[in-house]
Design a protein around this motif. Structure first.
Motif, mmCIF file in Angstrom:
data_model
loop_
_atom_site.group_PDB
_atom_site.id
_atom_site.type_symbol
_atom_site.label_atom_id
_atom_site.label_comp_id
_atom_site.label_asym_id
_atom_site.label_seq_id
_atom_site.Cartn_x
_atom_site.Cartn_y
_atom_site.Cartn_z
ATOM 1 N N ALA A 46 -57.735 12.289 -36.408
ATOM 2 C CA ALA A 46 -57.975 10.953 -36.933
ATOM 3 C C ALA A 46 -58.556 10.052 -35.851
ATOM 4 O O ALA A 46 -59.523 9.325 -36.068
ATOM 5 C CB ALA A 46 -56.665 10.374 -37.470
ATOM 6 N N LEU A 47 -57.960 10.145 -34.668
ATOM 7 C CA LEU A 47 -58.419 9.315 -33.554
ATOM 8 C C LEU A 47 -59.860 9.661 -33.180
ATOM 9 O O LEU A 47 -60.681 8.778 -32.926
ATOM 10 C CB LEU A 47 -57.489 9.529 -32.348
ATOM 11 C CG LEU A 47 -57.534 8.445 -31.280
ATOM 12 C CD1 LEU A 47 -56.987 7.146 -31.815
ATOM 13 C CD2 LEU A 47 -56.766 8.872 -30.039
ATOM 14 N N GLU A 48 -60.163 10.963 -33.178
ATOM 15 C CA GLU A 48 -61.513 11.390 -32.797
ATOM 16 C C GLU A 48 -62.567 10.924 -33.793
ATOM 17 O O GLU A 48 -63.703 10.648 -33.423
ATOM 18 C CB GLU A 48 -61.553 12.912 -32.632
ATOM 19 C CG GLU A 48 -60.905 13.363 -31.329
ATOM 20 C CD GLU A 48 -60.808 14.870 -31.195
ATOM 21 O OE1 GLU A 48 -60.508 15.336 -30.094
ATOM 22 O OE2 GLU A 48 -61.026 15.581 -32.192
ATOM 23 N N ILE A 50 -62.341 8.117 -35.405
ATOM 24 C CA ILE A 50 -62.501 6.682 -35.159
ATOM 25 C C ILE A 50 -63.301 6.434 -33.864
ATOM 26 O O ILE A 50 -64.118 5.528 -33.785
ATOM 27 C CB ILE A 50 -61.121 6.005 -35.115
ATOM 28 C CG1 ILE A 50 -60.457 6.135 -36.499
ATOM 29 C CG2 ILE A 50 -61.242 4.548 -34.716
ATOM 30 C CD1 ILE A 50 -58.982 5.914 -36.481
ATOM 31 N N GLU A 51 -63.075 7.286 -32.861
ATOM 32 C CA GLU A 51 -63.795 7.124 -31.591
ATOM 33 C C GLU A 51 -65.272 7.492 -31.718
ATOM 34 O O GLU A 51 -66.085 7.110 -30.884
ATOM 35 C CB GLU A 51 -63.179 8.042 -30.519
ATOM 36 C CG GLU A 51 -61.800 7.636 -30.068
ATOM 37 C CD GLU A 51 -61.079 8.777 -29.351
ATOM 38 O OE1 GLU A 51 -60.056 8.504 -28.720
ATOM 39 O OE2 GLU A 51 -61.552 9.936 -29.414
ATOM 40 N N GLY A 52 -65.589 8.290 -32.736
ATOM 41 C CA GLY A 52 -66.976 8.719 -32.902
ATOM 42 C C GLY A 52 -67.250 10.099 -32.337
ATOM 43 O O GLY A 52 -68.402 10.468 -32.118
ATOM 44 N N LEU A 53 -66.193 10.873 -32.087
ATOM 45 C CA LEU A 53 -66.395 12.233 -31.581
ATOM 46 C C LEU A 53 -66.577 13.229 -32.728
ATOM 47 O O LEU A 53 -67.090 14.314 -32.529
ATOM 48 C CB LEU A 53 -65.204 12.674 -30.725
ATOM 49 C CG LEU A 53 -65.164 12.140 -29.296
ATOM 50 C CD1 LEU A 53 -63.867 12.557 -28.618
ATOM 51 C CD2 LEU A 53 -66.355 12.639 -28.489
ATOM 52 N N ARG A 54 -66.091 12.887 -33.896
ATOM 53 C CA ARG A 54 -66.233 13.766 -35.060
ATOM 54 C C ARG A 54 -66.679 12.952 -36.261
ATOM 55 O O ARG A 54 -66.401 11.756 -36.344
ATOM 56 C CB ARG A 54 -64.898 14.428 -35.402
ATOM 57 C CG ARG A 54 -64.448 15.406 -34.372
ATOM 58 C CD ARG A 54 -63.152 16.070 -34.787
ATOM 59 N NE ARG A 54 -62.556 16.710 -33.648
ATOM 60 C CZ ARG A 54 -62.947 17.893 -33.171
ATOM 61 N NH1 ARG A 54 -63.923 18.540 -33.756
ATOM 62 N NH2 ARG A 54 -62.368 18.408 -32.113
ATOM 63 N N GLU A 55 -67.330 13.644 -37.157
ATOM 64 C CA GLU A 55 -67.750 12.990 -38.373
ATOM 65 C C GLU A 55 -66.737 13.299 -39.464
ATOM 66 O O GLU A 55 -66.309 14.445 -39.619
ATOM 67 C CB GLU A 55 -69.134 13.512 -38.783
ATOM 68 C CG GLU A 55 -69.710 12.759 -39.950
ATOM 69 C CD GLU A 55 -71.073 13.286 -40.355
ATOM 70 O OE1 GLU A 55 -71.435 14.405 -39.938
ATOM 71 O OE2 GLU A 55 -71.777 12.583 -41.091
ATOM 72 N N ALA A 56 -66.332 12.277 -40.185
ATOM 73 C CA ALA A 56 -65.388 12.507 -41.283
ATOM 74 C C ALA A 56 -66.105 13.176 -42.441
ATOM 75 O O ALA A 56 -67.285 12.945 -42.675
ATOM 76 C CB ALA A 56 -64.806 11.164 -41.731
ATOM 77 N N ARG A 182 -55.999 -6.910 -24.827
ATOM 78 C CA ARG A 182 -56.783 -5.821 -25.409
ATOM 79 C C ARG A 182 -56.052 -5.227 -26.599
ATOM 80 O O ARG A 182 -54.822 -5.246 -26.675
ATOM 81 C CB ARG A 182 -56.992 -4.716 -24.383
ATOM 82 C CG ARG A 182 -57.921 -5.097 -23.285
ATOM 83 C CD ARG A 182 -58.320 -3.850 -22.535
ATOM 84 N NE ARG A 182 -59.062 -4.225 -21.345
ATOM 85 C CZ ARG A 182 -58.479 -4.552 -20.220
ATOM 86 N NH1 ARG A 182 -57.172 -4.530 -20.116
ATOM 87 N NH2 ARG A 182 -59.203 -4.895 -19.188
ATOM 88 N N THR A 183 -56.846 -4.658 -27.483
ATOM 89 C CA THR A 183 -56.277 -3.905 -28.591
ATOM 90 C C THR A 183 -56.077 -2.475 -28.102
ATOM 91 O O THR A 183 -56.962 -1.920 -27.442
ATOM 92 C CB THR A 183 -57.249 -3.908 -29.779
ATOM 93 O OG1 THR A 183 -57.676 -5.251 -29.985
ATOM 94 C CG2 THR A 183 -56.600 -3.359 -31.021
ATOM 95 N N ILE A 184 -54.937 -1.892 -28.393
ATOM 96 C CA ILE A 184 -54.681 -0.522 -27.959
ATOM 97 C C ILE A 184 -54.303 0.337 -29.158
ATOM 98 O O ILE A 184 -53.489 -0.077 -29.997
ATOM 99 C CB ILE A 184 -53.538 -0.462 -26.924
ATOM 100 C CG1 ILE A 184 -53.895 -1.305 -25.690
ATOM 101 C CG2 ILE A 184 -53.273 0.984 -26.512
ATOM 102 C CD1 ILE A 184 -52.882 -1.190 -24.588
ATOM 103 N N VAL A 185 -54.913 1.500 -29.232
ATOM 104 C CA VAL A 185 -54.496 2.492 -30.218
ATOM 105 C C VAL A 185 -54.013 3.713 -29.452
ATOM 106 O O VAL A 185 -54.721 4.238 -28.600
ATOM 107 C CB VAL A 185 -55.661 2.891 -31.152
ATOM 108 C CG1 VAL A 185 -55.201 3.974 -32.124
ATOM 109 C CG2 VAL A 185 -56.173 1.679 -31.902
ATOM 110 N N LEU A 186 -52.794 4.111 -29.741
ATOM 111 C CA LEU A 186 -52.184 5.182 -28.985
ATOM 112 C C LEU A 186 -51.655 6.246 -29.937
ATOM 113 O O LEU A 186 -51.112 5.906 -30.993
ATOM 114 C CB LEU A 186 -51.043 4.566 -28.157
ATOM 115 C CG LEU A 186 -49.913 5.422 -27.615
ATOM 116 C CD1 LEU A 186 -49.816 5.217 -26.125
ATOM 117 C CD2 LEU A 186 -48.594 5.038 -28.253
#
Lengths: 300, 356
Positions: A46-48, A50-56, A182-186
């Motif tokens: 899910a994180l990837e 959102i980061e743009g490493l994978r396409e949904a 900062r906004t943090i997503v962990l």
């Protein structure tokens, strides 16, 4: 106000495995947001996305109002990502590492020393990354993610494989980052970490978000009993069961534990009997929430 | 944001990483240089030795011939011994080709049959000396004469062969290893993903890696030429030797392409390492890095054309060893650049950002 992150109906499957199966959430500016779940829950995928490493496969996501896929050079300078501690240039010192990452973002190299200071690695500036301990490498990795002063920071299991002391040190660093606005997503599989750090958590399992909200609200929503324990032997077990407000009591030879939904009555009764030796009161935790949601014990 | 600045600092980071890698430094720089020193040293002095002759007492026939014909000293070395026992032992041990004693009009030649060629040479040489003395004693002019003319010797000296060809091997292993290891390591350790999430263009990242490889190759070239030009080895740079520089650039690009192909395909560092070995070593042997292909069997020469290293070696040999013109390296440079383009293209098709 636009959300910092807006994910809507994200799905990703690998063969027959639904790694992410309909995930939607929004993250507000300045929020410390946690995605919590056991290994294999789909947090990282899910994180990837959102980061743009994978396409949904399905669903939409915007980050700071921009689509992260395909690789978006307008978005990248505004986000910071910590992936794994080992993602470093080989054989460079901590300072050189930060200087190189800084230059990738067009940030002056002198920023490196300020970042080392911020994560408490000033003394290790001249040390090669291969020589750093696990906790130090994680802190350096986080410093590398922050060197260009991003608005939004993603941290993927930053405290995995760290000893308890190093974890607590890192928590302090993470809190400071968040206090700076900062906004943090962990993502994490540690319940206590999510409880201690996050403003809001999404509990994930099997590719789905089971529940989302501030940790305290999730726990309170459980209506789970509090556990009051005192030293074993200060009170006979049957007397304990008969205490006002007590639901259940057990003595394991070390502690006598009373479960109750009316802790003040039980504590008052124990005090009246002068039986508060070694008293501990524990409320429900996110682990109880997970147990309640999935019907199974939480295994990290 | 400046792409040039990113490029420079990435290149610097990678160069520092290489310089601090003792293993890579040894295998790409020092190890091939050791080969150059050993091969250049062993084969560099392989001139045929003089015929060693021991005189037992005085042999006026020999001494007269030496006095008469100064050229004879170039082929013959004469030492005088007083007793025959010591002289004969030298022949038996192979330290001298023959022991000679003159008994009035007879020249007695003691030789060992252990080395037939040596024995043949010394008997022929001494026979000629005796014939010449006989002819002169007759007082008549000789009926037949021999006239000799020396031709220019254009066979390669050992150092002229080994400098470019061992350098070719060094460049091949540095290039293929460098590219394949970097790619696999960066992928398995998540570095590629991390770089993908930075705003620096991906071309900058790969460009920096290529620039570092080219810089390392220039260092290798400089060191090889410096060592080979030492008086002990005696390489002389003449003519179009500078064409070696563009040749090396083309060669490095071809090897980086091959390395990227391996790195893009291999899943683990171990696989990449063994496949690289499997490519580089046979290529070095059959591409003519360790022995001249001119003397190799036909099948080996034919096979050598599939190895890019062969073209690099040949081009460098042409301009550095054979003293041919600058144009003599161009066809090979073309082949090498072609290999670079094709391998890089296939590698980009196989490329993956992450390990899973």
């Amino acid at each position: 106000m636009a959300h910092t992150i807006n994910a809507d109906g994200l799905r990703k499957r690998y063969g027959d495995v639904r790694a992410v199966d309909g995930v939607s959430f929004a993250v507000e500016e300045g929020e410390f947001f946690g995605i919590l779940g056991p290994n294999g829950a789909g947090k990282t995928t899910a994180l990837e996305i959102i980061e743009g490493l994978r396409e949904a496969d399905e669903g939409t996501v915007t980050v700071l109002g921009l689509p992260p896929w395909p690789r978006n050079p307008k978005l990248l300078p505004r986000i910071g990502v910590q992936l794994q501690a080992s993602a470093f240039f080989e054989r460079l010192t901590a300072r050189e590492q930060l200087q190189t990452f800084a230059s990738l973002y067009g940030v002056p190299a002198r920023k490196a020393d300020a970042m080392l200071e911020a994560v408490g690695l000033t003394g290790k500036a001249g040390e090669r990354v291969e020589k750093l301990s696990g906790g130090q490498a994680q802190r350096l990795s986080i410093a590398c993610a922050l060197v260009h002063d991003p608005e939004l920071v993603f941290l993927d299991e930053p405290t995995a494989a760290l000893d308890p002391q190093a974890r607590r040190n890192l928590w302090d660093v993470l809190r400071q980052i968040n206090t700076a606005g900062r906004t943090i997503v962990l993502t994490t599989h540690y319940m206590d970490e999510a409880e201690s750090l996050c403003d809001r958590v999404a509990i994930m399992d099997g590719g789905k978000i089971l529940r989302m909200g501030p940790p305290a609200t999730l726990v309170r929503g459980l209506d789970a009993p509090a556990r009051i324990s005192v030293a074993s032997g200060v009170l006979p077990l049957d007397d304990a069961r008969a205490l006002p407000g007590a639901d259940e009591a057990a003595d394991d030879g070390v502690s006598l534990t009373v479960e109750t939904r009316d802790p003040s009555a039980v504590v008052a009764a124990l005090a009246a009997r002068d039986a508060l030796t070694g008293v501990q009161i524990r409320g429900a935790t996110l682990e109880d929430v997970f147990l309640d949601l999935t019907g199974r014990e939480y295994r990290a | 944001m400046s792409t040039w600045q990113s490029f420079r600092s990435l290149a610097r980071a990678m160069f520092l990483g290489f310089r601090r890698d003792r293993g890579a430094l040894f295998f790409t720089v020092l190890f091939p240089l050791m080969f150059l020193v050993v091969f250049g040293g062993v084969f560099g002095h392989q001139t045929s030795s003089k015929v060693d002759i021991v005189e037992i007492g005085a042999a006026p026939l020999i001494d007269g011939a030496l006095a008469h014909d100064a050229d004879l000293r170039k082929t013959m070395k004469v030492t005088r011994y007083a007793t025959s026992a010591a002289a004969l032992r030298k022949v038996e041990k192979g330290d001298a080709s023959a022991a000679v004693e003159q008994r009035d009009g007879t020249l007695v030649v003691h030789y060992s049959a252990a080395d037939q060629v040596k024995a043949g040479t010394v008997r022929g040489l001494l026979g000629a000396v005796v014939q010449a003395a006989n002819q002169e004693a007759s007082g008549k002019p000789p009926t037949y004469r021999m006239s000799d003319v020396q031709v220019e010797d254009d066979s390669l000296k050992a150092i002229q062969f080994f400098t470019p060809s061992l350098l070719g091997w060094a460049l091949a292993s540095a290039g293929v290893f460098g590219a394949s290891q970097t790619l696999v390591t960066w992928r398995t350790k998540g570095m590629l993903r991390r770089l993908r999430l930075s705003p620096a263009p991906i071309a900058t990242v790969f460009g920096a890696r290529v620039a570092v490889s080219l810089a390392v190759a220039m260092v290798q070239l400089g060191l090889f030429l410096a060592v080979a030009q030492l008086p002990v080895f005696g390489l002389k740079l003449v003519g179009a030797w500078w064409m070696a520089i563009p040749t090396v650039v083309a060669g490095v690009l071809a090897f980086l392409g091959i390395g990227m192909l391996i790195g893009a395909w291999a899943k683990t560092q171990e696989t990449a390492q063994s496949v690289t070995q499997l490519v580089v070593l046979p290529m070095a042997f059959l591409g003519g890095s360790f022995f001249p292909l001119d003397d190799a069997p036909v099948w080996m020469r034919t096979l050598s054309y599939v190895f890019p290293l062969r073209y690099l070696n040949e081009a460098m040999l042409n301009v550095m060893g054979r003293g041919l013109g600058p144009g003599s390296a161009l066809p090979q440079i073309g082949v090498l650049l072609g290999v670079a383009v094709v391998t890089a293209f296939i590698a980009s098709r196989l490329f993956r950002w992450d390990a899973s």
